[in-house]
Design a protein around this motif. Structure first.
Motif, PDB file in Angstrom:
ATOM      1  N   VAL A   1     -45.154 -29.018 -26.879  1.00  0.00           N
ATOM      2  CA  VAL A   1     -44.432 -27.804 -26.492  1.00  0.00           C
ATOM      3  C   VAL A   1     -43.426 -28.090 -25.380  1.00  0.00           C
ATOM      4  CG1 VAL A   1     -46.237 -27.117 -24.848  1.00  0.00           C
ATOM      5  CG2 VAL A   1     -44.694 -25.388 -25.804  1.00  0.00           C
ATOM      6  N   TYR A   2     -43.772 -28.979 -24.454  1.00  0.00           N
ATOM      7  CA  TYR A   2     -42.869 -29.294 -23.348  1.00  0.00           C
ATOM      8  C   TYR A   2     -41.792 -30.287 -23.776  1.00  0.00           C
ATOM      9  CZ  TYR A   2     -46.531 -26.976 -20.700  1.00  0.00           C
ATOM     10  OH  TYR A   2     -47.438 -26.061 -20.231  1.00  0.00           O
ATOM     11  N   LEU A   3     -42.151 -31.223 -24.676  1.00  0.00           N
ATOM     12  CA  LEU A   3     -41.138 -32.126 -25.220  1.00  0.00           C
ATOM     13  C   LEU A   3     -40.106 -31.346 -26.026  1.00  0.00           C
ATOM     14  CD1 LEU A   3     -43.255 -35.204 -26.388  1.00  0.00           C
ATOM     15  CD2 LEU A   3     -41.758 -35.062 -24.396  1.00  0.00           C
ATOM     16  N   GLN A   4     -40.571 -30.305 -26.710  1.00  0.00           N
ATOM     17  CA  GLN A   4     -39.652 -29.449 -27.461  1.00  0.00           C
ATOM     18  C   GLN A   4     -38.694 -28.722 -26.520  1.00  0.00           C
ATOM     19  OE1 GLN A   4     -41.660 -26.590 -29.900  1.00  0.00           O
ATOM     20  NE2 GLN A   4     -39.767 -25.734 -30.762  1.00  0.00           N
ATOM     21  N   THR A   5     -39.195 -28.328 -25.351  1.00  0.00           N
ATOM     22  CA  THR A   5     -38.338 -27.659 -24.363  1.00  0.00           C
ATOM     23  C   THR A   5     -37.255 -28.613 -23.871  1.00  0.00           C
ATOM     24  OG1 THR A   5     -40.194 -26.283 -23.656  1.00  0.00           O
ATOM     25  CG2 THR A   5     -38.309 -26.452 -22.154  1.00  0.00           C
ATOM     26  N   PHE A   6     -37.624 -29.862 -23.586  1.00  0.00           N
ATOM     27  CA  PHE A   6     -36.627 -30.862 -23.175  1.00  0.00           C
ATOM     28  C   PHE A   6     -35.625 -31.104 -24.296  1.00  0.00           C
ATOM     29  CE2 PHE A   6     -39.404 -31.972 -19.649  1.00  0.00           C
ATOM     30  CZ  PHE A   6     -38.514 -32.386 -18.685  1.00  0.00           C
ATOM     31  N   GLY A   7     -36.122 -31.182 -25.535  1.00  0.00           N
ATOM     32  CA  GLY A   7     -35.219 -31.397 -26.664  1.00  0.00           C
ATOM     33  C   GLY A   7     -34.252 -30.243 -26.843  1.00  0.00           C
ATOM     34  N   GLN A   8     -34.751 -29.013 -26.687  1.00  0.00           N
ATOM     35  CA  GLN A   8     -33.889 -27.837 -26.810  1.00  0.00           C
ATOM     36  C   GLN A   8     -32.845 -27.795 -25.702  1.00  0.00           C
ATOM     37  OE1 GLN A   8     -35.919 -23.993 -26.621  1.00  0.00           O
ATOM     38  NE2 GLN A   8     -34.654 -23.261 -28.303  1.00  0.00           N
ATOM     39  N   SER A   9     -33.260 -28.215 -24.499  1.00  0.00           N
ATOM     40  CA  SER A   9     -32.328 -28.252 -23.371  1.00  0.00           C
ATOM     41  C   SER A   9     -31.216 -29.262 -23.624  1.00  0.00           C
ATOM     42  CB  SER A   9     -33.076 -28.595 -22.083  1.00  0.00           C
ATOM     43  OG  SER A   9     -34.042 -27.616 -21.774  1.00  0.00           O
ATOM     44  N   PHE A  10     -31.593 -30.445 -24.135  1.00  0.00           N
ATOM     45  CA  PHE A  10     -30.584 -31.466 -24.439  1.00  0.00           C
ATOM     46  C   PHE A  10     -29.666 -31.018 -25.561  1.00  0.00           C
ATOM     47  CE2 PHE A  10     -32.932 -34.713 -22.036  1.00  0.00           C
ATOM     48  CZ  PHE A  10     -31.868 -35.438 -21.511  1.00  0.00           C
ATOM     49  N   GLN A  11     -30.234 -30.381 -26.568  1.00  0.00           N
ATOM     50  CA  GLN A  11     -29.408 -29.887 -27.679  1.00  0.00           C
ATOM     51  C   GLN A  11     -28.381 -28.885 -27.196  1.00  0.00           C
ATOM     52  OE1 GLN A  11     -31.648 -27.892 -30.717  1.00  0.00           O
ATOM     53  NE2 GLN A  11     -29.855 -27.386 -31.941  1.00  0.00           N
ATOM     54  N   LEU A  12     -28.815 -27.954 -26.356  1.00  0.00           N
ATOM     55  CA  LEU A  12     -27.899 -26.948 -25.833  1.00  0.00           C
ATOM     56  C   LEU A  12     -26.854 -27.581 -24.924  1.00  0.00           C
ATOM     57  CD1 LEU A  12     -27.194 -23.929 -25.613  1.00  0.00           C
ATOM     58  CD2 LEU A  12     -28.766 -23.786 -23.679  1.00  0.00           C
ATOM     59  N   ALA A  13     -27.283 -28.551 -24.097  1.00  0.00           N
ATOM     60  CA  ALA A  13     -26.349 -29.219 -23.183  1.00  0.00           C
ATOM     61  C   ALA A  13     -25.288 -29.991 -23.957  1.00  0.00           C
ATOM     62  CB  ALA A  13     -27.118 -30.151 -22.252  1.00  0.00           C
ATOM     63  N   ILE A  14     -25.703 -30.702 -25.002  1.00  0.00           N
ATOM     64  CA  ILE A  14     -24.753 -31.485 -25.805  1.00  0.00           C
ATOM     65  C   ILE A  14     -23.801 -30.562 -26.563  1.00  0.00           C
ATOM     66  CG2 ILE A  14     -24.546 -33.054 -27.772  1.00  0.00           C
ATOM     67  CD1 ILE A  14     -27.187 -34.335 -26.839  1.00  0.00           C
ATOM     68  N   SER A  15     -24.351 -29.499 -27.175  1.00  0.00           N
ATOM     69  CA  SER A  15     -23.509 -28.576 -27.947  1.00  0.00           C
ATOM     70  C   SER A  15     -22.477 -27.890 -27.058  1.00  0.00           C
ATOM     71  CB  SER A  15     -24.385 -27.521 -28.627  1.00  0.00           C
ATOM     72  OG  SER A  15     -25.322 -28.118 -29.492  1.00  0.00           O
ATOM     73  N   SER A  16     -22.933 -27.382 -25.906  1.00  0.00           N
ATOM     74  CA  SER A  16     -22.007 -26.691 -25.000  1.00  0.00           C
ATOM     75  C   SER A  16     -20.963 -27.648 -24.446  1.00  0.00           C
ATOM     76  CB  SER A  16     -22.775 -26.030 -23.856  1.00  0.00           C
ATOM     77  OG  SER A  16     -23.512 -26.979 -23.107  1.00  0.00           O
ATOM     78  N   THR A  17     -21.373 -28.895 -24.149  1.00  0.00           N
ATOM     79  CA  THR A  17     -20.428 -29.870 -23.610  1.00  0.00           C
ATOM     80  C   THR A  17     -19.362 -30.233 -24.629  1.00  0.00           C
ATOM     81  OG1 THR A  17     -22.159 -30.786 -22.174  1.00  0.00           O
ATOM     82  CG2 THR A  17     -20.208 -32.141 -22.532  1.00  0.00           C
ATOM     83  N   LEU A  18     -19.754 -30.385 -25.894  1.00  0.00           N
ATOM     84  CA  LEU A  18     -18.778 -30.700 -26.945  1.00  0.00           C
ATOM     85  C   LEU A  18     -17.749 -29.582 -27.091  1.00  0.00           C
ATOM     86  CD1 LEU A  18     -21.034 -32.279 -29.730  1.00  0.00           C
ATOM     87  CD2 LEU A  18     -19.316 -33.441 -28.342  1.00  0.00           C
ATOM     88  N   ILE A  19     -18.214 -28.337 -27.093  1.00  0.00           N
ATOM     89  CA  ILE A  19     -17.284 -27.206 -27.195  1.00  0.00           C
ATOM     90  C   ILE A  19     -16.382 -27.146 -25.971  1.00  0.00           C
ATOM     91  CG2 ILE A  19     -17.122 -24.690 -27.326  1.00  0.00           C
ATOM     92  CD1 ILE A  19     -19.780 -24.728 -28.851  1.00  0.00           C
ATOM     93  N   ILE A  20     -16.955 -27.392 -24.803  1.00  0.00           N
ATOM     94  CA  ILE A  20     -16.171 -27.369 -23.563  1.00  0.00           C
ATOM     95  C   ILE A  20     -15.093 -28.451 -23.586  1.00  0.00           C
ATOM     96  CG2 ILE A  20     -16.321 -27.877 -21.088  1.00  0.00           C
ATOM     97  CD1 ILE A  20     -19.051 -26.417 -21.151  1.00  0.00           C
TER      98      ILE A  20
END
Length: 283
Positions: A60-79
């Motif tokens: 559950v916590y590894l999934q939280t880190f994965g979701q955080s990285f996914q959001l960070a990468i997606s937002s950074t690419l759009i930015i």
């Protein structure tokens, strides 16, 4: 008379004290706390344990880190896709145009970020402005569920961090030697070749700075996920906040913070290595 070296040391002393008290000290305490045991109800037992770090490896916590990285990468690419051309073409404007654009970019910073995010709630909610416009144009029949979703959090991240990318690229592009670009065109290089081998390489440090300033904060901006995600999108920052308030497990929250600090430090280290390699290549 006091030597110049001693004067500089005494002048820098308040800065050293501030750094030790408010930066180094809390980080040491956070690291020590991550190895302590939770006693329950905000209590801490100072006995050495690695259970807090072992707990992070639960799915559950590894999934939280994965979701955080996914959001960070997606937002950074759009930015990057939005901020790089904006900052580059902004640097080509005349002085008056640059001043106006700079004012428009800095204007949102004069308003509290929470107020600005609540403004997006008014726009994205079911009976909000955006759904009203889409229905009036006949593009949709029923209101879209835009609020409290992953796209809403992604939009909030891009909105909050885009100015950092624009300003980083603008600062780098403004220092461009445009005679190099003109010389490249005079020697027969096309627009794409000129951009790839000259413009992009010279503005790459600014782009990389913008990536760091966008990627690292997006890992911990939990209030954006809370406001626009409605607790449906859980980031590492949200998890740390939850453990320090409702969970009452400060040692585990400290362990999460230590791991997040290490990950962001690695990003900064990679940034310094890449920029150093670029400087050596340009010499």
């Amino acid at each position: 008379m006091i030597s110049k070296k001693k004067r500089i040391t005494w002048a820098a002393l308040p800065l050293y004290l501030f750094t030790i008290l408010f930066v180094v000290g809390p980080m040491i305490y956070m690291t020590a706390l991550s190895f302590a045991s939770n006693k329950g109800g905000y209590g801490v037992e100072w006995t050495f344990t690695l259970d807090n770090y072992r707990q992070i490896f639960q799915p559950v916590y590894l999934q939280t880190f994965g979701q955080s990285f996914q959001l960070a990468i997606s937002s950074t690419l759009i930015i990057v896709l939005l901020g790089y051309p904006f900052g580059y073409f902004m640097s080509k404007l005349r002085a008056k145009g640059k001043s106006r654009m700079m004012l428009l970019i800095m204007l949102p910073f004069w308003v509290n970020s929470l107020i600005r995010l609540y403004g997006w709630i008014i726009i994205l909610q079911t009976k909000g402005v955006l759904n009203g416009i889409l229905q009036n144009l006949g593009l949709i029949e029923k209101p879209l569920k835009l609020l409290y979703s992953y796209p809403a959090v992604l939009l909030g991240m891009v909105y909050a961090l885009l100015p950092f990318m624009i300003l980083s690229v603008y600062t780098s592009a403004e220092k461009l030697d445009w005679t190099l670009i003109e010389a490249s065109r005079d020697l027969g290089a096309g627009k794409w070749q000129t951009f790839r081998y000259i413009t992009f390489k010279l503005t790459f440090p600014g782009l990389l700075s913008g990536v760091i300033l966008s990627f690292i904060p997006s890992m911990g901006l939990f209030f954006i996920a809370d406001i626009l995600g409605g607790n449906k999108i859980v980031l590492v920052g949200s998890l740390i906040q939850d453990q320090m308030t409702r969970g009452s497990n400060w040692p585990f929250a400290a362990a999460l913070a230590v791991v997040l600090t290490i990950l962001t430090s690695l990003c900064i280290y990679l940034y310094s290595k890449i920029t150093h390699a670029e400087e050596l290549e340009g010499m």
